[in-house]
Design a protein around this motif. Sequence first.
Motif, mmCIF file in Angstrom:
data_model
loop_
_atom_site.group_PDB
_atom_site.id
_atom_site.type_symbol
_atom_site.label_atom_id
_atom_site.label_comp_id
_atom_site.label_asym_id
_atom_site.label_seq_id
_atom_site.Cartn_x
_atom_site.Cartn_y
_atom_site.Cartn_z
ATOM 1 N N LEU A 3 0.836 -1.187 0.000
ATOM 2 C CA LEU A 3 0.000 0.000 0.000
ATOM 3 C C LEU A 3 0.875 1.244 0.000
ATOM 4 O O LEU A 3 1.839 1.346 0.747
ATOM 5 N N VAL A 36 -2.255 1.057 -5.637
ATOM 6 C CA VAL A 36 -3.280 1.330 -4.637
ATOM 7 C C VAL A 36 -3.050 2.739 -4.114
ATOM 8 O O VAL A 36 -1.948 3.068 -3.682
ATOM 9 N N THR A 193 -7.581 -4.680 0.226
ATOM 10 C CA THR A 193 -7.026 -3.562 -0.547
ATOM 11 C C THR A 193 -5.925 -2.862 0.226
ATOM 12 O O THR A 193 -4.893 -2.479 -0.340
ATOM 13 N N LEU A 198 -5.652 -6.886 -4.554
ATOM 14 C CA LEU A 198 -6.818 -6.390 -5.268
ATOM 15 C C LEU A 198 -7.681 -7.541 -5.768
ATOM 16 O O LEU A 198 -7.205 -8.668 -5.917
#
Length: 232
Positions: A3, A36, A193, A198
Amino acid sequence: MALQRSVPTAGVAHGAMPAQPGAPVQELITGHAPVVRDLRGRTAHGPYSLDFTPGDIVVVSGLPGGGKSTLIRRAVSGPAIDSQNTRDRWAAALPRLLPYALYRPLVRAAHYLGLWAVLRSGASAVVHDCGTQTWVRRWLALHAARRGRTLHLLLLDVDPATARQGQRERGRGVSGYAFARHRHAVARLIRDTERGTLPPGCASAVLLDREAASALDRISFTDGEAPAACAG
């Protein structure tokens, strides 16, 4: 993929422009690499628009009452597929006292036929997703891949109490059982996420809270190139 947490002065992931204090910000997301983007908590520095590659498909997901339809109505000027719009059209054409449960299968059939027509046209599209029907996202991802296009996810992270209030304000709610299913599915989607996992076939995801979603003025599809990532 890890992330990438967005902050105004830090380097950012591929396909995104860092926010500049005092200046409008535009996010451009293409299908070149998975990414992301976490825009939660960026009310003062979040983007005012999200731009995707023409022909791509954007899925807007989150809890019922969380603001998905509101965001789509306000920010999307192109094709937008929202099952609520289909339901409203049928409700307006039928007697008011007719229970929705009686014609719900017809509404769903009309919704998916309309979605299929847009997909067959090859046009860019923004699609409302309730979060529980994973087969829809898989179908959209498969269709996008077959046409050489990309599937993207916009995920609204709204707490259940706020979502319930949103249902009351619009005058339509879901049962406790159905809402529990939505909470479980959306919580798992947000958790995955955040970890960079994903949904199958999804090339990018944008995490939004209520404030970040409200700050968005436009979700569009352009021919522009993604700006290079800048170091802070």
